[in-house]
Write an enzyme that holds these catalytic residues in place. Structure first.
Site, PDB file in Angstrom:
ATOM      1  N   SER A  52       0.839  -1.200   0.000  1.00  0.00           N
ATOM      2  CA  SER A  52       0.000   0.000   0.000  1.00  0.00           C
ATOM      3  C   SER A  52       0.867   1.240   0.000  1.00  0.00           C
ATOM      4  O   SER A  52       1.664   1.460   0.919  1.00  0.00           O
ATOM      5  CB  SER A  52      -0.894   0.019   1.243  1.00  0.00           C
ATOM      6  N   HIS A  68      -1.187  -1.457  -4.229  1.00  0.00           N
ATOM      7  CA  HIS A  68      -2.439  -1.135  -3.538  1.00  0.00           C
ATOM      8  C   HIS A  68      -2.532   0.378  -3.336  1.00  0.00           C
ATOM      9  O   HIS A  68      -1.650   0.994  -2.742  1.00  0.00           O
ATOM     10  CB  HIS A  68      -2.470  -1.864  -2.195  1.00  0.00           C
ATOM     11  N   ASP A  92      -4.864   3.414  -1.868  1.00  0.00           N
ATOM     12  CA  ASP A  92      -5.961   3.719  -0.951  1.00  0.00           C
ATOM     13  C   ASP A  92      -6.527   5.102  -1.222  1.00  0.00           C
ATOM     14  O   ASP A  92      -5.859   6.108  -1.009  1.00  0.00           O
ATOM     15  CB  ASP A  92      -5.455   3.661   0.496  1.00  0.00           C
ATOM     16  N   MET A 112      -9.332   7.815  -0.220  1.00  0.00           N
ATOM     17  CA  MET A 112     -10.203   8.157   0.924  1.00  0.00           C
ATOM     18  C   MET A 112     -10.840   9.518   0.703  1.00  0.00           C
ATOM     19  O   MET A 112     -10.175  10.443   0.226  1.00  0.00           O
ATOM     20  CB  MET A 112      -9.377   8.196   2.211  1.00  0.00           C
ATOM     21  N   HIS A 148      -8.339   0.685  -3.925  1.00  0.00           N
ATOM     22  CA  HIS A 148      -9.258   0.478  -2.796  1.00  0.00           C
ATOM     23  C   HIS A 148     -10.016   1.777  -2.531  1.00  0.00           C
ATOM     24  O   HIS A 148      -9.458   2.729  -1.983  1.00  0.00           O
ATOM     25  CB  HIS A 148      -8.417   0.056  -1.574  1.00  0.00           C
ATOM     26  N   MET A 174     -12.262   3.909  -0.596  1.00  0.00           N
ATOM     27  CA  MET A 174     -12.933   4.146   0.690  1.00  0.00           C
ATOM     28  C   MET A 174     -13.704   5.455   0.562  1.00  0.00           C
ATOM     29  O   MET A 174     -13.374   6.474   1.173  1.00  0.00           O
ATOM     30  CB  MET A 174     -11.882   4.200   1.806  1.00  0.00           C
ATOM     31  N   MET A 226     -11.195  -6.422   5.653  1.00  0.00           N
ATOM     32  CA  MET A 226     -10.458  -5.382   6.382  1.00  0.00           C
ATOM     33  C   MET A 226     -10.071  -5.955   7.748  1.00  0.00           C
ATOM     34  O   MET A 226     -10.939  -6.390   8.512  1.00  0.00           O
ATOM     35  CB  MET A 226     -11.315  -4.124   6.570  1.00  0.00           C
ATOM     36  N   GLY A 270      -0.782   1.788   9.566  1.00  0.00           N
ATOM     37  CA  GLY A 270      -0.085   1.596  10.838  1.00  0.00           C
ATOM     38  C   GLY A 270      -0.943   1.209  12.025  1.00  0.00           C
ATOM     39  O   GLY A 270      -0.529   1.393  13.174  1.00  0.00           O
ATOM     40  N   ASP A 312      -6.362  -6.683   4.502  1.00  0.00           N
ATOM     41  CA  ASP A 312      -5.873  -5.301   4.454  1.00  0.00           C
ATOM     42  C   ASP A 312      -5.888  -4.674   5.842  1.00  0.00           C
ATOM     43  O   ASP A 312      -6.953  -4.426   6.405  1.00  0.00           O
ATOM     44  CB  ASP A 312      -6.742  -4.487   3.480  1.00  0.00           C
ATOM     45  N   GLY A 313      -4.678  -4.404   6.340  1.00  0.00           N
ATOM     46  CA  GLY A 313      -4.535  -3.666   7.592  1.00  0.00           C
ATOM     47  C   GLY A 313      -3.771  -4.428   8.660  1.00  0.00           C
ATOM     48  O   GLY A 313      -4.147  -5.534   9.031  1.00  0.00           O
ATOM     49  N   GLY A 314      -2.677  -3.820   9.095  1.00  0.00           N
ATOM     50  CA  GLY A 314      -1.922  -4.404  10.211  1.00  0.00           C
ATOM     51  C   GLY A 314      -1.179  -5.682   9.881  1.00  0.00           C
ATOM     52  O   GLY A 314      -0.826  -6.454  10.786  1.00  0.00           O
ATOM     53  N   GLY A 369       1.353  -1.861   4.190  1.00  0.00           N
ATOM     54  CA  GLY A 369       1.790  -0.479   4.016  1.00  0.00           C
ATOM     55  C   GLY A 369       2.996  -0.188   4.875  1.00  0.00           C
ATOM     56  O   GLY A 369       4.138  -0.172   4.404  1.00  0.00           O
ATOM     57  N   SER A 370       2.759  -0.004   6.168  1.00  0.00           N
ATOM     58  CA  SER A 370       3.872   0.357   7.054  1.00  0.00           C
ATOM     59  C   SER A 370       4.935  -0.734   7.111  1.00  0.00           C
ATOM     60  O   SER A 370       6.124  -0.433   7.217  1.00  0.00           O
ATOM     61  CB  SER A 370       3.365   0.717   8.447  1.00  0.00           C
TER      62      SER A 370
HETATM   63  C1  DX5 Z   1      -6.381   1.292   5.675  1.00  0.00           C
HETATM   64  C2  DX5 Z   1      -5.907   1.001   4.277  1.00  0.00           C
HETATM   65  C3  DX5 Z   1      -4.751   0.094   4.217  1.00  0.00           C
HETATM   66  C4  DX5 Z   1      -3.497   0.647   4.855  1.00  0.00           C
HETATM   67  C5  DX5 Z   1      -2.695  -0.511   5.320  1.00  0.00           C
HETATM   68  O1  DX5 Z   1      -7.486   2.106   5.611  1.00  0.00           O
HETATM   69  O2  DX5 Z   1      -6.958   0.419   3.530  1.00  0.00           O
HETATM   70  O3  DX5 Z   1      -4.503  -0.337   2.887  1.00  0.00           O
HETATM   71  O4  DX5 Z   1      -2.710   1.407   3.984  1.00  0.00           O
HETATM   72  O5  DX5 Z   1      -1.622  -0.024   6.063  1.00  0.00           O
HETATM   73  P1  DX5 Z   1      -0.883  -0.925   7.127  1.00  0.00           P
HETATM   74  O6  DX5 Z   1      -0.312  -2.112   6.386  1.00  0.00           O
HETATM   75  O7  DX5 Z   1       0.162  -0.020   7.665  1.00  0.00           O
HETATM   76  O8  DX5 Z   1      -1.890  -1.337   8.157  1.00  0.00           O
HETATM   77 ZN    ZN Z   2      -6.442  -0.492   1.569  1.00  0.00          ZN
END
Ligand code: DX5
Ligand code: ZN
Length: 217
Positions: A7, A32, A34, A36, A65, A67, A136, A144, A174-176, A196-197
């Site tokens: 991401s 990926h 994101d 928003m 993605h 959102m 999710m 993060g 997706d996430g963490g 992502g992170s």
């Molecule tokens: C959250 C996003 C994710 C995010 C993931 O709203 O949809 O794609 O970037 O980031 P990490 O891997 O750091 O949780």
């Molecule tokens: Zn995402």
């Protein structure tokens, strides 16, 4: 096989083209992205012109993605900006079946995302229609965050449904996601991991991607 979809939310936006090139040569499978809108989620990230401007930097599929509220309003624009997989949220669209078919009408892959609090049974009838389900594993809006454990059971539920209704289904988490939990989400049945992170935290993109892929065993 587990695919990795880094991401770019955690990338350095001041040199996004370079970051995309680095992902490309480091073994990423998808990119990926994101998007928003400050409505569906509290945060605002990036949009159409940014996607268009990074499109020439790689041939990897853009895993976009959305959102955003009422994503059907913008599908054609995201197709034109270079999206290959378009994910819309179950919670953001009253006519989700129509929107998923609309995405497919452009020859693009249609995906549906579920917030942690949305049960998998709500999308049972859509499993045969979509190319990908996104579970999710955090509440969307920020990079993060900490992985939410109960989402593991949801991955397993989607995997069971895919066996029955769609053997080729991509199941994305997706996430963490990090090297300490990627194995358990893979074993639960997912086959695409967003990170992502865990990819961008220290600038060592290639090493981090290797570590994530190597942690599955
Ligand atoms: C959250 C996003 C994710 C995010 C993931 O709203 O949809 O794609 O970037 O980031 P990490 O891997 O750091 O949780
Ligand atoms: Zn995402």
């Amino acid at each position: 096989m587990m695919k990795l979809s880094p991401s770019i939310l955690s990338a350095d936006f001041s040199k996004l083209g370079e970051e995309i090139k680095a992902l490309d040569k480091s073994g990423a499978d998808f990119i990926h992205i994101d998007v928003m809108d400050g409505m569906f989620v509290p945060n605002i990230s990036l949009g159409l012109p940014v996607i268009k401007s990074i499109r020439p930097y790689t041939n990897l599929p853009f895993d976009v993605h959305l959102m955003i509220e009422e994503p059907s309003r913008y599908i054609e624009e995201f197709v034109n900006a270079g999206a290959d997989i378009i994910t819309v949220h179950y919670e953001a669209d009253k006519h989700i079946d129509r929107t998923l078919n609309y995405i497919k009408s452009f020859g693009k892959k249609a995906a549906i995302a579920l917030n942690p609090g949305t049960p998998v049974c709500n999308i049972k009838d859509l499993i045969g229609l979509v190319d990908m389900v996104v579970i999710m594993t955090v509440n969307p809006g920020y990079g993060g965050q900490k992985f939410i454990d109960y989402t593991l059971d949801k991955i397993k539920e989607v995997k069971e449904l895919s066996k029955e209704f769609n053997k080729d289904l991509l199941i994305e988490v997706d996430g963490g996601i990090a090297s300490n939990n990627i194995k358990k989400v893979f074993e639960a049945g997912s086959n695409v991991a967003v990170a992502g992170s865990a990819v961008f935290k220290d600038g060592k993109i290639e090493e981090n991607i290797k570590l994530l892929k190597g942690s599955i065993g």
